[in-house]
Design a protein around this motif. Structure first.
Motif, PDB file in Angstrom:
ATOM      1  N   LEU A 489       8.147 -10.227  13.633  1.00 47.82           N
ATOM      2  CA  LEU A 489       8.910 -10.514  12.344  1.00 47.82           C
ATOM      3  C   LEU A 489       9.064  -8.818  11.618  1.00 47.82           C
ATOM      4  N   MET A 490       7.727  -8.384  11.348  1.00 46.77           N
ATOM      5  CA  MET A 490       7.775  -7.097  10.997  1.00 46.77           C
ATOM      6  C   MET A 490       8.654  -6.296  11.560  1.00 46.77           C
ATOM      7  N   ARG A 491       8.494  -6.070  12.592  1.00 52.66           N
ATOM      8  CA  ARG A 491       9.085  -4.962  13.555  1.00 52.66           C
ATOM      9  C   ARG A 491      10.650  -5.035  13.329  1.00 52.66           C
ATOM     10  N   ALA A 492      10.971  -6.326  13.455  1.00 56.08           N
ATOM     11  CA  ALA A 492      12.418  -6.630  13.329  1.00 56.08           C
ATOM     12  C   ALA A 492      13.099  -6.551  12.020  1.00 56.08           C
ATOM     13  N   SER A 493      12.476  -6.673  10.895  1.00 54.10           N
ATOM     14  CA  SER A 493      12.600  -7.085   9.464  1.00 54.10           C
ATOM     15  C   SER A 493      12.542  -5.970   8.565  1.00 54.10           C
ATOM     16  N   VAL A 494      11.880  -5.012   8.987  1.00 53.07           N
ATOM     17  CA  VAL A 494      11.445  -3.706   8.004  1.00 53.07           C
ATOM     18  C   VAL A 494      11.772  -2.378   8.509  1.00 53.07           C
ATOM     19  N   ASP A 495      11.829  -1.417   7.748  1.00 54.49           N
ATOM     20  CA  ASP A 495      12.264  -0.219   8.704  1.00 54.49           C
ATOM     21  C   ASP A 495      11.061   0.887   8.005  1.00 54.49           C
ATOM     22  N   ARG A 496      10.190   0.687   6.989  1.00 49.51           N
ATOM     23  CA  ARG A 496       9.271   1.498   6.587  1.00 49.51           C
ATOM     24  C   ARG A 496       8.038   0.655   5.955  1.00 49.51           C
ATOM     25  N   PHE A 497       6.724   1.194   5.745  1.00 49.82           N
ATOM     26  CA  PHE A 497       5.686   0.631   5.573  1.00 49.82           C
ATOM     27  C   PHE A 497       4.995   1.258   4.007  1.00 49.82           C
ATOM     28  N   TRP A 498       4.529   0.489   3.381  1.00 53.38           N
ATOM     29  CA  TRP A 498       3.539   0.865   2.192  1.00 53.38           C
ATOM     30  C   TRP A 498       2.335   0.388   2.607  1.00 53.38           C
ATOM     31  N   CYS A 499       1.408   1.316   2.532  1.00 49.90           N
ATOM     32  CA  CYS A 499      -0.068   0.800   2.620  1.00 49.90           C
ATOM     33  C   CYS A 499      -0.796   0.527   1.329  1.00 49.90           C
ATOM     34  N   VAL A 500      -1.487  -0.551   1.282  1.00 42.25           N
ATOM     35  CA  VAL A 500      -2.287  -0.838  -0.107  1.00 42.25           C
ATOM     36  C   VAL A 500      -3.850  -0.890   0.212  1.00 42.25           C
ATOM     37  N   ALA A 501      -4.423   0.078  -0.066  1.00 46.25           N
ATOM     38  CA  ALA A 501      -5.686   0.497   0.285  1.00 46.25           C
ATOM     39  C   ALA A 501      -6.428   1.077  -0.707  1.00 46.25           C
ATOM     40  N   ASP A 502      -7.833   1.130  -0.823  1.00 46.37           N
ATOM     41  CA  ASP A 502      -8.623   1.823  -1.845  1.00 46.37           C
ATOM     42  C   ASP A 502      -7.988   2.154  -3.180  1.00 46.37           C
ATOM     43  N   GLY A 503      -7.343   0.768  -3.843  1.00 38.81           N
ATOM     44  CA  GLY A 503      -6.852   0.829  -5.056  1.00 38.81           C
ATOM     45  C   GLY A 503      -5.696   1.404  -5.360  1.00 38.81           C
ATOM     46  N   GLN A 504      -4.945   1.798  -4.260  1.00 37.69           N
ATOM     47  CA  GLN A 504      -3.517   2.545  -4.375  1.00 37.69           C
ATOM     48  C   GLN A 504      -2.651   1.764  -3.543  1.00 37.69           C
ATOM     49  N   VAL A 505      -1.385   2.330  -3.847  1.00 43.33           N
ATOM     50  CA  VAL A 505      -0.205   1.890  -3.105  1.00 43.33           C
ATOM     51  C   VAL A 505       0.632   2.976  -2.765  1.00 43.33           C
ATOM     52  N   ALA A 506       0.748   3.215  -1.507  1.00 45.79           N
ATOM     53  CA  ALA A 506       1.454   4.687  -1.026  1.00 45.79           C
ATOM     54  C   ALA A 506       2.227   4.335   0.315  1.00 45.79           C
ATOM     55  N   PRO A 507       3.170   5.267   0.679  1.00 41.96           N
ATOM     56  CA  PRO A 507       3.925   5.241   1.827  1.00 41.96           C
ATOM     57  C   PRO A 507       3.102   5.356   3.262  1.00 41.96           C
ATOM     58  N   PHE A 508       3.278   4.588   4.228  1.00 39.37           N
ATOM     59  CA  PHE A 508       2.371   4.972   5.485  1.00 39.37           C
ATOM     60  C   PHE A 508       3.279   5.428   6.311  1.00 39.37           C
ATOM     61  N   ASP A 509       2.601   6.537   6.934  1.00 41.58           N
ATOM     62  CA  ASP A 509       3.326   7.558   7.922  1.00 41.58           C
ATOM     63  C   ASP A 509       3.020   6.929   9.050  1.00 41.58           C
ATOM     64  N   GLY A 510       3.932   5.768   9.773  1.00 43.32           N
ATOM     65  CA  GLY A 510       3.666   5.395  10.986  1.00 43.32           C
ATOM     66  C   GLY A 510       4.070   3.957  11.215  1.00 43.32           C
ATOM     67  N   ASP A 511       4.080   3.617  12.289  1.00 42.90           N
ATOM     68  CA  ASP A 511       4.471   2.008  12.658  1.00 42.90           C
ATOM     69  C   ASP A 511       3.096   1.143  12.711  1.00 42.90           C
ATOM     70  N   LEU A 512       3.254  -0.160  13.143  1.00 44.33           N
ATOM     71  CA  LEU A 512       2.196  -1.144  13.574  1.00 44.33           C
ATOM     72  C   LEU A 512       1.168  -0.404  14.162  1.00 44.33           C
ATOM     73  N   ASP A 513       1.544  -0.026  15.489  1.00 46.55           N
ATOM     74  CA  ASP A 513       0.400   0.680  16.343  1.00 46.55           C
ATOM     75  C   ASP A 513      -0.246   1.626  15.667  1.00 46.55           C
ATOM     76  N   ASP A 514       0.475   2.414  14.902  1.00 45.23           N
ATOM     77  CA  ASP A 514      -0.605   3.569  14.258  1.00 45.23           C
ATOM     78  C   ASP A 514      -1.353   3.023  12.871  1.00 45.23           C
ATOM     79  N   TYR A 515      -0.994   1.888  12.443  1.00 48.33           N
ATOM     80  CA  TYR A 515      -1.583   1.164  11.405  1.00 48.33           C
ATOM     81  C   TYR A 515      -2.999   0.676  12.265  1.00 48.33           C
TER      82      TYR A 515
END
Length: 643
Positions: A489-515
């Protein structure tokens, strides 16, 4: 080994499984798929001895230990670690005997029991139990808390940990991923890949099935069909099988029409009466081939409101949480029309908290939340089904929202969610979890939002409904923010990711495999995510390069691409050859399977023929496994070369 020998099962007077023969060998990992109500859970009940076959037999290797997830969770006063340890009954029995020997002062018996404890890996039991719990998302400081301190979803995780801890040769798992996030799902996938026993897995997560299973057992119109494939290969093979069956059905219908026409024209003529009777018998013997049925009853769309604002929604220097200190600090983001964002992040980092802040349901501790003039939100929460009026019907839920809409308009709309006829007027309280989730999605779609915020929308949805939702989101023209453990669902429905970690929200530079790789690195080091400092409404201005350097770079890139294509040619050739061989063997296997479906083969006079066909099927199965291994090796080599 698990063997089905002419096994049949009837429930409520209706056949669930028609006589089936198949063998599951030790160590195989089998994904079980089929429509809801097809009998998947009943198959587990058969294996556990809770149901008896109505015909034939189910044979399991003597002494095989079976572990499965219990439906009821008791002992809620136990700590979650002790609850998991209780899954190994033999270990617990030895521990009780050791306590008794100590109290009795029986040193000899005590020494013997310590040897038994080592035999049951008793000295590593607690660390192993804790490792399972942490892998499934529990924090270290929670391991000594009682089961009653956790919500239903977390109790199910503890129940799953207990099942995995139970010593077993055969593991039965029914929808184990329903209450997991991506982190826990990645961990469970790797654990199951390493599991040495036989796995039978019911799941509606196609990526999870692909990652774990090397066999697919499909409930196909009351028939059990075992495919030597992962889920993606099964889908391709089944599509070919259905197309072949449909072609055969069309040919049969044409032949039937010819026979019926002959009988109609010549039945009354004495000179042709015998031929007519002969053709009537041919018609009687001609088995019906079922028409190709639609793959899914769900065909719905989510229309977006035609008015938009830019941005639709923004947060500025937002501190988000339920009390000080905040879960997320200084969050700055904007959502524009057409944005398609997937939220990633470790368990408990604040993904659902961020979604609630975006909806406005969770007030900010500080900072600013600004809605666009034409914002129209559609929100699906993890526990959205709990907000439904259980006494009202799906029809009434929509009618309350739009009293001016006609009955036919509402019924037509609900039909896309497979609420047809009287089902549209049935009380929601009578529905299954999946049906309630469909009602919740229907209510969101009816409102025509221009921003969808979805927090685990696939929980309780089967494969067909997940596919329909994926298709609907792909065609949705509004903005989307999704939290989901369903990677397809994620691969087919979104074109970029945000990472929620360490109290921050920021763009994630990569795909699900990178994550997934980042999660592994995070588990072994203190490294941070590959994220940018903050989310801005627009990107920073790029550095200017000279035209000459740009052209030189492009020429170099073309040379590298050409060299890579040459390197990939033999690998692609090997993969394609293996795929062609697989296809040929699968066709041969289909012919053998069809011949084995002839009931006359199982009479005494045809024993030799049956033995010959069975041997051929075994040889083809071995050859197919070899071809699949060749294909996998070639595909892995190709993927490695393309990295």
């Amino acid at each position: 080994m698990i063997a089905f020998r002419q096994l049949a099962l009837v429930r409520g007077g209706e056949p669930l499984i028609e006589p089936s023969d198949l063998i599951i060998n030790d160590g195989e990992k089998v994904g079980i798929v089929g429509t809801n109500g097809a009998g998947k859970s009943s198959l587990f009940a058969l294996m556990l001895g809770e149901l008896a076959a109505d015909r034939g037999e189910l044979a399991i290797t003597n002494g095989a230990r079976i572990a499965h997830m219990a439906q009821e969770i008791d002992a809620r006063d136990r700590t979650i670690t002790d609850y998991v340890l209780d899954g190994d009954h033999a270990l617990r029995a030895v521990e009780h005997q050791i306590d008794a020997a100590q109290q009795a002062g029986d040193d000899m018996r005590y020494a013997e029991l310590l040897g038994e404890l080592e035999h049951h890996d008793g000295y590593t039991a607690r660390p192993r139990a804790e490792q399972l719990l942490v892998g499934l998302g529990f924090a270290q400081h929670e391991l000594d808390q009682p089961l009653s301190a956790f919500s239903g979803g977390w109790r199910m995780r503890a129940n799953l940990a207990r099942t995995l801890f139970t010593p077993s040769d055969i593991l039965l798992l029914d929808e184990p991923t329903n209450h997991l996030d991506l982190d826990a799902l990645f961990w469970l996938e790797q654990w199951l890949v390493r599991y040495p026993g036989t796995l039978l897995l019911i799941s509606h997560d196609r990526d999870f099935l692909d990652g774990v299973c090397n066999r697919i057992l499909h409930f196909d119109q009351r028939q059990l069909v075992l495919y030597t494939a992962n889920y993606s290969s099964f889908e391709r093979m089944r599509a070919e099988r259905l197309a072949s069956r449909e072609a055969e059905r069309v040919k049969q219908e044409a032949r039937r029409a010819e026979l019926e026409d002959f009988v109609r024209r010549f039945r009354a003529k004495a000179t042709k009466a015998r031929q007519a009777q002969s053709r009537l018998k041919m018609l009687e013997r001609m088995g019906e081939i079922a028409p190709l049925r639609a793959e899914s009853p769900f065909t719905f769309s989510i229309e977006a409101w035609d008015k938009i604002s830019f941005p639709l929604l923004s947060l500025d220097q937002a501190n988000i949480g339920y009390a000080e200190p905040p879960v997320l600090k200084h969050v700055r983001l904007s959502l524009a029309p057409g944005d398609r964002i997937g939220l990633l992040g470790p368990n408990g980092a604040g993904k659902s908290t961020l979604i609630k802040a975006l909806t406005g349901d969770l007030p900010l501790l500080s900072g600013e939340r600004v809605e666009g003039e034409h914002l129209k939100l559609g929100y699906f929460a993890q526990h959205q089904v709990d907000a439904l009026d259980l006494d009202a019907s799906a029809y009434l839920h929509i009618q309350r929202m739009s009293p001016q809409s006609s009955e036919q308009e509402i019924r037509n709309f609900l039909g896309g969610f497979d609420f047809r006829g009287d089902d549209a007027f049935a009380a929601v309280g009578q529905f299954s979890g999946g049906e309630k989730a469909r009602v919740a999605l229907a209510l969101i779609a009816w409102q025509k939002p221009n921003l969808l915020l979805l927090d685990e929308p696939t929980n309780h949805l089967d494969l067909e409904m997940r596919e329909a939702l994926t298709d609907a989101l792909a065609r949705f023209e509004g903005a989307v923010v999704i939290v989901s453990h369903d990677r397809h669902l994620m691969r087919a429905s979104v074109d970029r990711f945000w990472c929620v970690a360490d109290g921050q929200v920021a763009p994630f530079d990569g795909d699900l495999d990178d994550y997934q790789r980042w999660l592994k690195e995070r588990g072994t080091s203190s490294g941070k995510a590959k994220v940018a400092p903050e989310i801005e409404q627009s990107a920073a201005e790029p550095e200017v390069e000279s035209p000459a350097s740009t052209q030189a770079d492009k020429r170099q890139q073309r040379k590298q691409s050409a060299a890579q294509r040459e390197q990939l040619k033999p690998l692609k050739k090997a993969r394609d050859a293996a795929e062609k061989k697989m296809s040929s063997l699968q066709k041969e296997m289909a012919v053998i399977e069809e011949r084995l479906g002839d009931q006359t083969l199982y009479s005494d006079e045809n024993k030799a023929k049956l033995l010959q066909l069975t041997q051929q099927r075994g040889e083809l199965g071995t050859a197919l496994e070899d071809a699949e291994q060749q294909w996998l090796e070639a595909e892995e080599a190709l993927e490695a070369a393309q990295r």
